[in-house]
Design a protein around this motif. Structure first.
Motif, PDB file in Angstrom:
ATOM      1  N   ARG A 182     -15.493  36.392 155.817  1.00  0.00           N
ATOM      2  CA  ARG A 182     -14.760  35.626 156.661  1.00  0.00           C
ATOM      3  C   ARG A 182     -14.056  34.552 156.211  1.00  0.00           C
ATOM      4  O   ARG A 182     -14.700  33.914 155.726  1.00  0.00           O
ATOM      5  N   VAL A 183     -12.873  34.137 156.475  1.00  0.00           N
ATOM      6  CA  VAL A 183     -12.224  32.749 156.183  1.00  0.00           C
ATOM      7  C   VAL A 183     -11.983  32.147 157.497  1.00  0.00           C
ATOM      8  O   VAL A 183     -11.381  32.487 158.248  1.00  0.00           O
ATOM      9  N   GLU A 184     -12.610  30.876 157.393  1.00  0.00           N
ATOM     10  CA  GLU A 184     -12.457  30.109 158.950  1.00  0.00           C
ATOM     11  C   GLU A 184     -11.526  29.039 158.670  1.00  0.00           C
ATOM     12  O   GLU A 184     -10.966  28.807 157.482  1.00  0.00           O
ATOM     13  N   GLY A 185     -11.154  28.400 159.587  1.00  0.00           N
ATOM     14  CA  GLY A 185     -10.477  26.914 159.687  1.00  0.00           C
ATOM     15  C   GLY A 185      -8.983  27.012 159.646  1.00  0.00           C
ATOM     16  O   GLY A 185      -8.395  26.059 159.074  1.00  0.00           O
ATOM     17  N   LEU A 186      -8.571  28.180 160.533  1.00  0.00           N
ATOM     18  CA  LEU A 186      -7.017  28.279 160.311  1.00  0.00           C
ATOM     19  C   LEU A 186      -6.319  27.832 161.465  1.00  0.00           C
ATOM     20  O   LEU A 186      -5.175  28.256 161.650  1.00  0.00           O
ATOM     21  N   GLY A 187      -7.047  27.252 162.511  1.00  0.00           N
ATOM     22  CA  GLY A 187      -6.356  26.575 163.571  1.00  0.00           C
ATOM     23  C   GLY A 187      -6.064  27.425 164.898  1.00  0.00           C
ATOM     24  O   GLY A 187      -6.837  28.318 164.871  1.00  0.00           O
ATOM     25  N   ASP A 188      -5.120  27.313 165.580  1.00  0.00           N
ATOM     26  CA  ASP A 188      -4.818  28.249 166.669  1.00  0.00           C
ATOM     27  C   ASP A 188      -3.901  29.429 166.382  1.00  0.00           C
ATOM     28  O   ASP A 188      -2.874  29.234 165.765  1.00  0.00           O
ATOM     29  N   LEU A 189      -4.728  30.556 166.392  1.00  0.00           N
ATOM     30  CA  LEU A 189      -4.362  31.948 166.145  1.00  0.00           C
ATOM     31  C   LEU A 189      -4.029  32.769 167.074  1.00  0.00           C
ATOM     32  O   LEU A 189      -3.872  33.799 166.942  1.00  0.00           O
ATOM     33  N   SER A 190      -3.598  32.031 168.223  1.00  0.00           N
ATOM     34  CA  SER A 190      -3.018  32.913 169.332  1.00  0.00           C
ATOM     35  C   SER A 190      -1.276  33.170 168.872  1.00  0.00           C
ATOM     36  O   SER A 190      -0.803  32.191 168.218  1.00  0.00           O
TER      37      SER A 190
END
Lengths: 394, 131
Positions: A58-66
């Motif tokens: 898993r890669v995290e920290g990508l902001g608002d992904l809607s």
């Protein structure tokens, strides 16, 4: 200590050191069977392996992904994830790390990558327009405001890459299709074509010749021949609603990712629970297929033998399969609650389907439609495989 | 300005419909519009959780997960200042003609629409964090 023992022990130490070094070098691998699953609520993506049918990390920290979408570098190592908050995140699929990130707009809807793979382009709602970035460094290259009227800026939808560094897109607020040539990013050239009322998305045909924009405000679609753009936009499938009151649309259909199969284009109707079928030879309607609800994604299997369809709320627990010889629904699957997206493996033997409200991705074989495997994911939405790198318009 | 025309015509239409329906459900609407925010017919906590999920996730497909807007406008309290809770509930139930905003009547009842409108104006609740 005898010389022999000394030599022996040095040799052993060297061996041990060599094997330790070998353990630190990861096994080389390709990335053509990798991909990502967007976890929309937690700002993360899963890196997945379609051969092993497994989650690698898993890669995290990508902001608002809607409403996030992704494109891939042509070496298929990097995924570029475009987030709703204007973030572009460059993800290294091999190391499963964030290899760059910029926040370039206040409200963004997606992006594209140039034919030569050197430039990624974001399509933005706020401020309305395109922005182009160097694909390796994410350094800004060009800013193309979607100006219209008197000092207004339109929201950009339906961005797709074309040949020769050009990009086609539509302006929801201005009712136009535009083609911007970014071959020389310092001097972008834009051509404008009146398209119709409220284009909500667009697609280019696999050969990149035709751009089709769906219209929310009209009963029909706008078609532009990019080989002869001077001929302007032609309306096709006009009056497909036959003057009937449209049904409520609880989620806008998506056209991106062409659904061309068997010489025909399969398109979601808007405000009607139908898939429209259009002959590419003459752009005439050749059929309409009643389906479960408002279609969102109408996606052709890579060989075109079937078209898979998912639906807007509240019918979003179902996926239907259309046979492209008979043009009728042959199967209805229930992969989970709130199905948001589907992605076929590169040659189409399997399809991955995200179920947001059941926190899982279901993998089906396309031959028999049997469930192969279920993978856990947090509120999954878009699924994007690296093979998109080699397809225009993806 | 076609958009603002759509706004005002949409609102005058739904306002007149609300006046009609106020006769039937007058007590409820007055209670919602009241400054205390106390509501008759408030959805139970299970239904509230489902409504929060629906607004964040499904309305969020146009308005954004954070409700800061997308194809649909921002639904943050600051953006809804000029509308009453009644206006907002009317848009939820009846949609906005000439725009992509669909009517939710049939999916939501009036109590639920008013509860959502009230929450939006106050700052919409987050979904509980997942494990």
């Amino acid at each position: 200590m005898s010389l022999l023992r000394k030599l022996l022990s040095t040799g052993l130490m060297l061996l041990a050191a060599a094997s330790a070094m070998a353990a630190e070098v990861p096994e080389p691998r390709g990335s053509g069977d990798l991909g990502i699953v967007v976890e929309r609520a937690s700002g993360s993506v899963l890196v997945i392996d379609t051969s092993a049918m497994a989650v690698l990390g898993r890669v995290e920290g990508l902001g608002d992904l809607s409403h996030a979408s992704a494109v891939f570098s042509r070496d298929q190592r990097y995924a570029y994830v475009f987030g709703r908050d204007g973030g572009i995140s460059r993800i290294d699929l091999l190391t499963r790390t964030l290899a760059g990130r910029v926040v370039q707009a206040g409200n963004s809807i997606g992006g594209a990558i140039s034919q030569d793979g050197r430039m990624v382009v974001a399509q933005n709602y706020e401020p309305g327009g395109l922005k182009a970035f160097d694909a390796q460094t994410l350094a800004p290259l060009a800013d193309i405001p979607a100006d219209y009227g008197e000092g207004r800026r339109a929201r950009v939808v339906g961005l797709t890459d074309l040949a020769d560094g050009r990009f086609a897109y539509a302006l929801f607020d201005a009712g136009e299709i535009r083609v911007t040539d970014l071959h020389d990013p310092g001097h972008p050239q834009t051509r404008r074509f009146p398209a119709g009322k409220s284009p909500y998305d667009g697609l280019a045909t696999p050969d990149g010749r035709y751009y089709i924009a769906g219209l929310f405000g009209e009963d029909g679609l706008a078609l532009l021949d990019l080989w002869q753009p001077e001929k302007g936009v032609r309306k096709v499938l006009q009056g497909y609603g036959r003057g009937q009151e449209p049904l409520p649309v609880y989620k806008m259909p998506h056209l991106r990712g062409w659904s061309v199969a068997n010489g025909r284009v399969y398109l979601p109707a808007i405000g009607r629970h139908e898939v429209l079928v259009m002959d590419m030879a003459n752009w005439q309607e050749v059929g309409r297929i009643p389906v479960r609800g408002q279609p969102v994604f109408v996606m052709a299997r890579p060989d075109g033998r079937e078209v898979w369809v998912n639906f807007a709320f509240p019918d979003n627990g179902a996926v239907q399969v259309i046979d492209t010889l008979d043009n009728r629904v042959t199967d209805t699957l229930e992969p989970g609650r709130a199905v948001l997206h589907m992605e076929f493996t590169p040659r189409g033997e399997a399809v991955w389907i995200s179920s947001r409200d059941d926190d899982r991705v279901a993998i089906y074989t396309t031959g028999t439609h049997a469930l192969l495997k279920v993978l856990p994911a947090k509120s999954p939405s878009g699924i994007f495989f690296s093979a998109r790198a080699v397809r225009s318009g993806f | 300005m076609p958009i603002s025309r759509a706004w005002s015509s949409g609102f005058s239409r739904v306002r007149s419909e609300l006046r009609l329906c106020r006769g039937v459900r007058g007590l409820l609407l007055c209670a919602v519009a009241g400054a205390t925010g106390a509501m008759a017919g408030m959805p139970d906590t299970t239904r509230q959780a489902a409504l929060v999920h629906m607004v964040r996730e499904d309305c969020g497909s146009c308005h954004g997960l954070t409700l800061r807007g997308g194809l649909g406008p921002s639904l943050l309290p600051v953006s809804l200042q000029r509308l009453t809770a009644e206006d907002v509930a009317a848009v939820i139930l009846h949609g906005r003609p000439g725009t992509p905003m669909p009517p939710f009547l049939g999916i939501l009842d009036a109590d639920e629409a008013h509860w959502i409108a009230h929450q939006l104006r106050q700052g919409f609740p987050q979904e509980p964090a997942r494990p």
